[in-house]
Design a protein around this motif. Structure first.
Motif, PDB file in Angstrom:
ATOM      1  N   LEU A   2      30.089  42.005  37.065  1.00  0.00           N
ATOM      2  CA  LEU A   2      30.955  43.104  37.469  1.00  0.00           C
ATOM      3  C   LEU A   2      32.306  42.534  37.887  1.00  0.00           C
ATOM      4  N   ILE A   3      33.362  42.956  37.193  1.00  0.00           N
ATOM      5  CA  ILE A   3      34.709  42.448  37.424  1.00  0.00           C
ATOM      6  C   ILE A   3      35.603  43.599  37.846  1.00  0.00           C
ATOM      7  N   CYS A   4      36.423  43.371  38.869  1.00  0.00           N
ATOM      8  CA  CYS A   4      37.443  44.341  39.276  1.00  0.00           C
ATOM      9  C   CYS A   4      38.809  43.765  38.938  1.00  0.00           C
ATOM     10  N   GLY A   5      39.501  44.369  37.977  1.00  0.00           N
ATOM     11  CA  GLY A   5      40.871  43.992  37.670  1.00  0.00           C
ATOM     12  C   GLY A   5      41.826  44.723  38.587  1.00  0.00           C
ATOM     13  N   ILE A   6      42.870  44.027  39.022  1.00  0.00           N
ATOM     14  CA  ILE A   6      43.816  44.592  39.987  1.00  0.00           C
ATOM     15  C   ILE A   6      45.239  44.407  39.484  1.00  0.00           C
ATOM     16  N   ASN A   7      45.986  45.497  39.472  1.00  0.00           N
ATOM     17  CA  ASN A   7      47.430  45.415  39.254  1.00  0.00           C
ATOM     18  C   ASN A   7      48.118  45.782  40.561  1.00  0.00           C
ATOM     19  N   ALA A   8      48.814  44.817  41.155  1.00  0.00           N
ATOM     20  CA  ALA A   8      49.514  45.040  42.429  1.00  0.00           C
ATOM     21  C   ALA A   8      51.009  45.134  42.205  1.00  0.00           C
ATOM     22  N   SER A   9      51.407  45.694  41.067  1.00  0.00           N
ATOM     23  CA  SER A   9      52.810  45.823  40.703  1.00  0.00           C
ATOM     24  C   SER A   9      53.321  47.198  41.130  1.00  0.00           C
TER      25      SER A   9
END
Length: 569
Positions: A2-9
């Motif tokens: 289980l992977i959580c991708g994060i965009n903090a832009s």
């Protein structure tokens, strides 16, 4: 895994990938109700995990998309006004100092400090530090195009945006195991995307948000003045051996507000918009064509915020060198959350597990109680609430009589486009509905075009698509056919459309509405625009939908199983 991708832009978002299958994605703007919310997407992550019955600690890997990091929007700060002020200040001494500092290690230190604060927030939820990693910004964009569109080892992969991790564009070729070999880059100080941002600010609009308004205005102008504006932009950039750069004397676009203000002063705004669009189409298609010829490839996979420009995508798709074109939908930085997760899994040697994107209905689905509470609120307000036995047929009846109907149903769409589940719908043969939607409901500029949703079974009736490109996401533009039947959903000046081709498999309920509308009218297309008031995010919950209905002239709302009607004002 289980992977959580994060965009903090600047369009913060999160995505969940379970053993190669995308099970959810959400932008931070939806739960916070702050348009294009930037920074760490804490609420988006929390809502996604909750919707799947998961805890923060259940995730095997948290992957940030890009090393650059944005601070969260400070409470009470008008971010749009702040962005415009920053562009105006960029040519002053403080702006020149900032430009110099960006070329020093100070920039990396600032981003590193911000990222550590974000990692601390992850750890506050019980996440172990060893689970956190980062994938470079343009690798994430490329992963959405290469892995998210379905691996094709004969497809050229191109990314293009404002800037990310010091680059604004890349060209890559597929390699075995889901890998990509990067063969060309363009550095951020030569960014065409950042040129659009500064011109957007010069037009008094919000950079990194209102660039689409310039594209919408562009078809309204033509002639010598437009050509002059195009030549002005063209003279400021030059191609150079598979890349491009600014011409001598042209400053970095991010610090060029005064430069462009002086050069464009006394040039009419619509001529500027049209000239900028024409320059972009011409300049970028030349660059893409060059790489198609260099590599011998005839298939293209595109991602990055500049490819949200559907007219540019149309021009690229019409190149004789292109046989197959796929643009990853809603390809701004919000999709780097998806790209980060896919790229991370590929790096683990598990690219064969990755399932290509099937749809953008990736947000959490409202609970039945959420619909029920909204219906009770409507009854208490004195509005009519019913549960028709065939709700889709009832919606089609209203639309065929010229009414406007908003729809909230099922999982919400991820990204910038509403695709039927958080949409405002109308009959596209009626130009009068454009005025109603613009003035009484969305409160937006008159020149912005709408888009049609089209039954897949009759797509050829409305879309001139000789190469047979798939078009389910409103990311490609085409010339229209039988334009009178989709007139209100076309661009009024050139007859082009950016369609959503709707299949029964992707969205059976919405497909049924279109079918019922065709049974009543003989036409298989609807006007579809996002369900929001201009400047606000697309509605997420039934409560959000009720809030928009209260504050606007919207009268009909299909809300889960309910049909809500507000009395005529």
């Amino acid at each position: 895994m289980l992977i959580c991708g994060i965009n903090a832009s600047h369009t913060a978002s999160a995505a969940l990938l379970q053993d190669g299958r995308l099970i959810g994605a959400l932008q931070e703007e939806r739960p916070t109700r702050v348009k294009n919310r930037r920074g760490f997407p804490e609420q988006a992550i929390g809502r996604l995990l909750e919707s799947q019955g998961l805890r923060w600690q259940d995730v095997d890997a948290y992957v940030f998309g890009g090393y650059g990091s944005y601070a969260d929007t400070a409470p009470g700060v008008n971010e749009a006004a702040s962005r415009i002020r920053s562009y105006k200040a960029a040519s002053r001494l403080d702006g020149r100092m900032k430009e110099l500092l960006e070329k020093t290690p100070v920039r990396r230190l600032v981003h590193r400090w911000r990222r550590e604060r974000q990692i601390e927030r992850l750890m506050s939820h019980g996440v172990e530090r060893r689970k956190v990693s980062t994938i470079e910004h343009h690798r994430c964009h490329a992963a959405t195009a290469h892995l998210g569109c379905g691996i094709d080892e004969q497809a050229l992969v191109i990314t293009l945006d404002g800037a990310g991790d010091s680059l604004c564009a890349t060209v890559s070729l597929p390699r075995p195991g889901g890998k990509l070999e990067r063969i060309a880059t363009v550095r951020e100080e030569h960014s065409i995307g950042n040129l659009w941002e500064v011109i957007t600010a010069l037009m008094g609009m919000v950079p990194m948000e209102h660039e689409y308004k310039l594209m919408g205005m562009a078809p309204y102008a033509s002639g010598d003045r437009v050509d002059q504006a195009k030549r002005l932009f063209r003279s400021s950039f030059e191609h150079a051996d598979g890349t491009w750069r600014r011409a001598a004397g042209t400053p970095n676009p991010s610090f060029a507000y005064e430069f462009w203000r002086r050069r464009l002063e006394f040039t009419r705004f619509d001529h500027i918009c049209a000239g900028l669009q024409a320059f972009t189409e011409e300049f970028i298609t030349e660059w893409v064509r060059d790489w198609l010829r260099r590599t011998g490839q005839r298939k293209l996979r595109l991602s990055g915020g500049v490819f949200m420009n559907v007219k540019l995508n149309k021009a690229i798709g019409e190149l004789p060198e292109v046989d197959d074109l796929r643009v990853f939908p809603s390809c701004g930085d919000e999709t780097n959350a998806l790209g980060a997760a896919w790229a991370f899994l590929a790096d683990q040697g598990k690219a064969d597990l990755i399932e290509p994107l099937e749809s953008l209905y990736l947000g959490p689905e409202p609970a039945p109680g959420d619909y029920d509470r909204a219906a009770r609120e409507a009854r208490e307000a004195g509005w009519e609430v019913s549960t028709p036995p065939d709700l889709e047929a009832e919606i089609a009846d209203l639309l065929s009589r010229g009414e406007i109907v908003a729809r909230v149903h099922g999982r919400e769409e991820f990204g910038a486009r509403a695709l039927g589940n958080r949409s405002i719908l109308a009959d596209p043969t009626r130009p009068d509905v454009v005025r109603t939607v613009n003035n009484a409901i969305k409160c937006r500029d008159f020149w912005m075009p709408f888009a049609p949703s089209v039954l897949a079974e009759c797509a050829d009736r409305y879309i001139h698509n000789p190469k047979g490109f798939a078009a389910p996401y409103m990311i490609l533009a085409f010339d229209s056919r039988n334009t009178a039947e989709v007139k209100a959903a076309c661009h009024p000046e050139d007859g082009t459309i950016r369609p959503q081709v709707v299949t029964r498999e992707q969205n059976p309920g919405y497909h049924r509405i279109l079918e019922r509308f065709r049974e009543r009218t003989g036409r298989g297309a609807l006007l579809n625009t996002s369900f929001n008031i201009h400047g606000e995010p697309i509605v997420s919950s039934p409560a959000d939908a009720m809030d928009v209905m209260r504050r606007s002239g919207l009268r009909h709302l299909a809300l889960g199983p309910y049909l809500v009607t507000k009395p005529q004002a």
